[in-house]
Design a protein around this motif. Sequence first.
Motif, short mmCIF file in Angstrom:
data_model
loop_
_atom_site.label_atom_id
_atom_site.label_comp_id
_atom_site.label_asym_id
_atom_site.label_seq_id
_atom_site.Cartn_x
_atom_site.Cartn_y
_atom_site.Cartn_z
N ASN A 10 27.03 33.14 25.38
CA ASN A 10 28.92 33.43 24.99
C ASN A 10 28.65 33.07 23.52
OD1 ASN A 10 29.22 33.61 27.29
ND2 ASN A 10 30.43 31.51 27.97
N GLU A 11 27.53 33.28 22.86
CA GLU A 11 27.71 32.91 21.27
C GLU A 11 27.58 34.30 20.12
OE1 GLU A 11 28.91 30.75 18.81
OE2 GLU A 11 28.07 28.90 21.58
N SER A 12 27.80 34.74 19.24
CA SER A 12 28.23 35.80 18.13
C SER A 12 26.52 36.25 17.90
CB SER A 12 29.15 36.00 17.29
OG SER A 12 29.09 34.70 16.65
N SER A 13 26.61 37.42 17.75
CA SER A 13 25.42 37.94 16.79
C SER A 13 25.35 36.55 15.81
CB SER A 13 24.84 39.19 16.37
OG SER A 13 26.06 39.90 15.42
N GLU A 14 25.98 36.48 15.13
CA GLU A 14 26.67 35.96 14.24
C GLU A 14 26.12 34.47 14.30
OE1 GLU A 14 28.47 40.00 13.75
OE2 GLU A 14 28.58 38.00 14.36
N MET A 15 26.96 34.04 14.60
CA MET A 15 26.26 32.67 14.98
C MET A 15 24.71 32.45 15.64
SD MET A 15 27.75 29.87 14.39
CE MET A 15 29.93 29.58 14.31
N ILE A 16 24.13 32.90 16.41
CA ILE A 16 23.01 32.87 16.93
C ILE A 16 21.77 33.18 15.15
CG2 ILE A 16 21.06 34.13 17.67
CD1 ILE A 16 23.20 34.71 20.12
N SER A 17 22.13 33.98 14.21
CA SER A 17 21.37 34.08 13.44
C SER A 17 21.50 32.34 12.73
CB SER A 17 22.21 35.00 12.48
OG SER A 17 21.23 34.98 11.12
N LYS A 21 18.54 30.70 12.09
CA LYS A 21 18.06 29.75 10.27
C LYS A 21 17.76 28.48 9.86
CE LYS A 21 17.71 31.42 5.76
NZ LYS A 21 16.15 32.10 5.81
N ALA A 22 18.84 27.83 10.62
CA ALA A 22 19.28 26.12 10.92
C ALA A 22 17.81 25.77 11.47
CB ALA A 22 19.86 25.36 11.49
N GLN A 23 17.19 26.07 12.21
CA GLN A 23 15.83 25.88 13.15
C GLN A 23 14.49 25.77 12.30
OE1 GLN A 23 14.51 25.66 16.57
NE2 GLN A 23 16.53 24.91 17.66
N THR A 107 17.05 21.62 20.33
CA THR A 107 18.39 21.96 20.25
C THR A 107 18.88 22.42 19.06
OG1 THR A 107 18.84 19.96 20.95
CG2 THR A 107 18.43 20.79 22.81
N ILE A 108 18.71 22.55 17.88
CA ILE A 108 19.23 22.00 16.47
C ILE A 108 20.02 23.39 17.05
CG2 ILE A 108 18.07 22.08 14.40
CD1 ILE A 108 16.24 19.45 15.51
N VAL A 109 21.08 23.53 16.58
CA VAL A 109 21.52 24.47 15.91
C VAL A 109 22.26 24.31 14.44
CG1 VAL A 109 22.04 25.06 17.91
CG2 VAL A 109 23.88 23.91 17.09
N ASP A 110 22.08 23.42 13.79
CA ASP A 110 22.42 23.15 12.14
C ASP A 110 22.08 22.00 11.08
OD1 ASP A 110 23.93 23.49 10.14
OD2 ASP A 110 25.59 23.90 10.39
N TRP A 111 21.52 21.26 10.41
CA TRP A 111 21.96 20.46 10.17
C TRP A 111 21.86 20.68 8.27
CZ3 TRP A 111 20.45 21.34 4.85
CH2 TRP A 111 19.15 22.45 4.65
N GLY A 122 24.59 23.48 6.05
CA GLY A 122 26.04 23.47 6.99
C GLY A 122 25.66 25.10 7.32
N PHE A 123 24.73 25.23 8.03
CA PHE A 123 24.68 27.29 8.22
C PHE A 123 26.35 27.11 9.16
CE2 PHE A 123 20.64 25.69 7.39
CZ PHE A 123 20.00 26.60 6.30
N THR A 124 25.85 27.00 10.50
CA THR A 124 27.37 26.73 11.03
C THR A 124 28.56 27.08 10.85
OG1 THR A 124 27.17 24.88 11.84
CG2 THR A 124 26.24 26.30 13.57
N ILE A 125 29.12 25.75 10.21
CA ILE A 125 30.20 25.42 9.02
C ILE A 125 29.98 26.55 7.69
CG2 ILE A 125 31.05 24.43 6.86
CD1 ILE A 125 29.54 21.90 9.01
#
Length: 251
Positions: A10-17, A21-23, A107-111, A122-125
């Motif tokens: 359920n995440e957008s391709s942009e958010m998955i990217s 990138k965060a990982q 499980t890391i999605v941002d830092w 701050g990739f998701t931000i």
Amino acid sequence: MNIRNTIFTNESSEMISAFNKAQETFKYFWRELSWEYRRIIPVFDLAYVKCAFIQEHSDSSDSPLVEYMWISQIDFDGTTISGQLMNQPNYIDNVQAGEIIEQPFETIVDWMFLTQDQVYGGFTIQEYRKQLNDSERKEYDASWGINFGDPNNILFVYDQEEHPENLIEHPMCEKMLDSFLHFIQTNPTVIHERDNRGNQLLHREAIAGNFLIIQALLQHNLDKSALNNQSMTASDLAHKMGWENIAKLLA
């Protein structure tokens, strides 16, 4: 359960990217933070990691619940990240704000960390801020008390624009090398001591990506095949983190 597939549902391709990138760049965050922990006087204003927290439904076959939350007081052993949960969950109930938690690396999605008014990571931000107009961005930044800057220019390491070589080697690694050599010469047993994860100094420096220190340690005829509690060598950990120059040196 495939953790990555569950997180991406359920995440957008942009958010998955942004997650990916965060990982991929988490190695820089941990290298920066590992040096921050060695400083007598800290220079970071904050250092946070966002993880995906997953909770299975106990009474149905529905997809697991996934909630993204920030943790502080970060520790990392190459496979597991730990810290204090900052957010009160809205959807899951198996963790609470303030708890000390452990999460798999996957499980890391941002830092992000903040120092001298500059945000790193701050990739998701930034992906979220791209969707906002100027007024909305200012309001969002004010809610954090942070100026997140240009959402299209995410930095990974301190002083990166002036010194891009900092991506290759942390500047403190070279500056502190003589002190490090003196320390291990006067305290030779520390080389072989293990922490509660079974990591020796060679493992920990491989995780942190300190090439010059690894070179110095190898002059002491260390056993490069030594395993930690996860049955991983220092080379395995360097490869997992993406420090291929160190993995090759330790192979």
